[in-house]
Design an enzyme around this catalytic site. Structure first.
Site, short mmCIF file in Angstrom:
data_model
loop_
_atom_site.label_atom_id
_atom_site.label_comp_id
_atom_site.label_asym_id
_atom_site.label_seq_id
_atom_site.Cartn_x
_atom_site.Cartn_y
_atom_site.Cartn_z
N ARG A 45 0.40 -1.23 -6.72
CA ARG A 45 0.83 -0.49 -5.92
C ARG A 45 1.02 -0.96 -4.43
O ARG A 45 0.93 -2.14 -4.56
CB ARG A 45 -0.18 0.91 -5.60
CG ARG A 45 -1.63 0.57 -5.80
CD ARG A 45 -2.41 -0.29 -4.62
NE ARG A 45 -1.86 0.23 -3.25
CZ ARG A 45 -2.00 -0.54 -2.14
NH1 ARG A 45 -2.27 -1.78 -2.23
NH2 ARG A 45 -1.58 -0.17 -1.33
N GLY A 46 1.81 -0.20 -3.56
CA GLY A 46 2.24 -0.91 -2.27
C GLY A 46 3.60 -1.15 -2.59
O GLY A 46 4.19 -1.79 -3.39
N ALA A 47 4.76 -0.63 -1.45
CA ALA A 47 6.05 -0.74 -1.65
C ALA A 47 6.46 -2.13 -2.26
O ALA A 47 7.51 -1.89 -3.23
CB ALA A 47 6.74 -0.23 -0.33
N ARG A 88 7.59 6.09 -9.43
CA ARG A 88 7.21 6.60 -8.13
C ARG A 88 8.40 6.88 -7.11
O ARG A 88 9.14 6.11 -6.86
CB ARG A 88 6.13 5.73 -7.43
CG ARG A 88 4.89 5.48 -8.39
CD ARG A 88 3.74 4.79 -7.40
NE ARG A 88 3.29 5.64 -6.67
CZ ARG A 88 2.22 5.19 -5.80
NH1 ARG A 88 1.81 4.07 -5.62
NH2 ARG A 88 1.81 6.06 -4.64
N GLN A 195 -7.53 3.07 -0.58
CA GLN A 195 -6.80 1.79 -0.55
C GLN A 195 -7.57 0.87 0.49
O GLN A 195 -7.69 -0.41 0.51
CB GLN A 195 -5.29 1.94 -0.44
CG GLN A 195 -4.63 2.57 -1.39
CD GLN A 195 -4.40 3.72 -1.45
OE1 GLN A 195 -5.37 4.40 -1.03
NE2 GLN A 195 -3.26 4.47 -2.05
N ASP A 236 6.45 2.87 3.50
CA ASP A 236 6.82 2.93 1.90
C ASP A 236 8.62 3.32 2.07
O ASP A 236 9.45 3.01 1.16
CB ASP A 236 6.24 4.11 1.15
CG ASP A 236 5.21 3.61 0.81
OD1 ASP A 236 4.06 3.53 1.32
OD2 ASP A 236 5.03 3.26 -0.37
N ASN A 246 4.53 6.66 5.33
CA ASN A 246 3.68 5.76 4.82
C ASN A 246 2.41 6.59 4.21
O ASN A 246 2.48 7.88 4.27
CB ASN A 246 3.23 4.83 5.82
CG ASN A 246 2.12 3.59 5.39
OD1 ASN A 246 2.54 2.98 4.39
ND2 ASN A 246 1.11 3.63 6.26
N LYS A 247 1.42 5.90 3.66
CA LYS A 247 0.48 6.64 3.28
C LYS A 247 -0.35 7.84 4.20
O LYS A 247 -0.22 7.79 5.37
CB LYS A 247 -0.86 5.54 3.08
CG LYS A 247 -2.16 6.01 2.50
CD LYS A 247 -1.92 6.77 1.09
CE LYS A 247 -1.24 5.90 0.10
NZ LYS A 247 -0.76 6.73 -1.06
O1 MRU Z 1 -0.12 5.01 -2.76
P1 MRU Z 1 0.37 3.68 -2.56
O2 MRU Z 1 -1.13 2.73 -2.42
O3 MRU Z 1 1.31 2.77 -3.32
O4 MRU Z 1 0.74 3.66 -0.93
C1 MRU Z 1 0.84 2.17 -0.30
C2 MRU Z 1 1.34 2.43 1.27
O5 MRU Z 1 1.35 3.46 1.70
C3 MRU Z 1 1.42 1.30 2.01
O6 MRU Z 1 0.86 1.21 3.24
C4 MRU Z 1 2.83 0.92 1.86
O7 MRU Z 1 3.38 0.82 0.72
C5 MRU Z 1 3.14 -0.43 2.48
S1 MRU Z 1 2.63 -1.90 1.48
C6 MRU Z 1 2.74 -3.32 2.20
#
Ligand code: MRU
Length: 360
Positions: A45-47, A88, A195, A236, A246-247
């Protein structure tokens, strides 16, 4: 450095982020459908990591393909991109990576089938290596924004685990510390998927970086007590006007930061900037399964049948964002101008091989 994901002869290997920090185990995917599943289930996970995983999933699908003609291979390729593109919806890096693989396929399609496969496998590996270099460049740009000492708050995990390595927001913190700054990280736990408490805390402690986990509802009090000198988060998707998806919970932190006069920074690669999306209201927000809220570690913590909302992301309006750190430099308001300038600098870089970074 943590290997978030890796191309191997035997498949694509991921550290299982659903198991951290209690277990460090790896998942090996041998089909593109398995890669789609690990993206959907947040094993990865994470963009930026999602983007690289998508490229590797496509490469894996082509590697396994039995197609003998370019036409057959293209039909399979389109099907693979379609499956991976449905995993996603918010992280634009997923679609950026698919588009980059599609462009590569188009330029390679004059070659024999086996060479097309090899070209796309190499492209996915190049994206992995580039992502680490991008994060290091971002870290150097952003380091100057970090306070010389004291607390820096982050939300979610925008670290090595969210990228091919080093991280975006945590990359900036790592670079600042490498440059001699004495930073203590406050990590929001980041309900519901945790996270922050599971992943950010784990990877920062592995690096010996001073870290304190707080529950999400503590950040306002920490700011009021003067413990937080800056906030830095990842993204994201960043719309053309600088609105940042973002999250979930990031918006709350940004509003609190403004109230307390604390700078709120976003660190993200150019591939996270989506100039085709004019503002945050047009960013699709992923809704995830209710069990992420109703359960912790498999245990029910709410009354059965209660109403639940679980949007995975929120949008922070650009007016709360002090600056956006990218690998090409730092953008500030008005973002529709500064982000477009950074983006076209990339276009020039890829078409002419020269960088306009100094002119920005
Ligand atoms: O749902 P996730 O864990 O994929 O969400 C991740 C985030 O919101 C991060 O802050 C974002 O992707 C940036 S990662 C460098």
């Amino acid at each position: 450095m943590i290997q978030t994901l890796e191309w191997t002869e035997g498949g694509v290997r991921f550290v299982d982020q659903t198991k951290l920090p209690t277990e460090e185990v790896y998942v090996n995917c041998t089909t593109y459908q398995q890669v789609a599943d690990v993206i959907r289930n947040m094993v990865v996970r994470g963009a930026p990591a999602i983007g690289v995983a998508a490229a590797m999933g496509i490469a894996l699908g082509l590697k396994n393909s039995k197609a003998e003609t370019v036409g057959e291979l293209k039909r399979e390729f389109d099907e693979i991109c379609d499956v991976i593109g449905k995993t996603r919806p918010t992280a634009v890096n997923l679609f950026w990576a698919i588009r980059r693989m599609q462009e590569k396929f188009e330029t390679a399609r004059v070659r024999p089938v086996q060479q097309i496969r090899q070209t796309l496998i190499e492209e996915a590996q190049r994206m992995h290596a580039e992502d680490i270099a991008i994060n290091r460049a971002m870290g150097q740009h952003g380091s100057a924004l970090m306070p010389a000492s004291g607390g820096v708050l982050t939300h979610c995990n925008a670290g090595a685990l969210a990228t091919a390595g080093y991280g975006t927001a945590l990359g900036v913190i790592r670079a600042a510390i490498e440059n001699g700054k004495k930073i203590h990280v406050y990590a929001d736990e980041t309900r519901p998927f945790l996270q922050g408490s599971r992943l950010t805390a784990w990877e920062l402690m592995k690096d010996g970086i001073a870290t304190t986990v707080i529950s999400d509802n503590m950040s306002g009090a920490m700011m009021r007590q003067g413990k937080i000198g800056a906030v830095i988060v990842g993204a994201d998707r960043i719309a053309a006007n600088g609105d940042v998806a973002n999250k979930i919970g990031t918006y709350t932190v940004a509003v609190l930061a403004k109230e307390h006069g604390i700078p709120f920074y976003v660190a993200a690669p150019i591939s996270t900037i989506d100039l085709a999306t004019p503002d945050g209201s047009k960013i699709p927000i992923e809704q995830r399964n209710r069990t992420e809220v109703t359960h912790i570690a498999g245990k029910l913590i709410t009354p059965e049948g209660v109403g639940i909302e679980n949007p995975a992301f929120d949008v922070t309006p650009a007016k709360y964002v002090t600056a956006i750190v990218t690998e090409r430099g730092i953008a500030r308001a008005p973002y529709h101008e500064s982000l477009a300038a950074l983006w076209s600098a990339e276009a020039q870089l890829t078409t002419t091989g020269s960088s306009r970074k100094q002119q920005l």
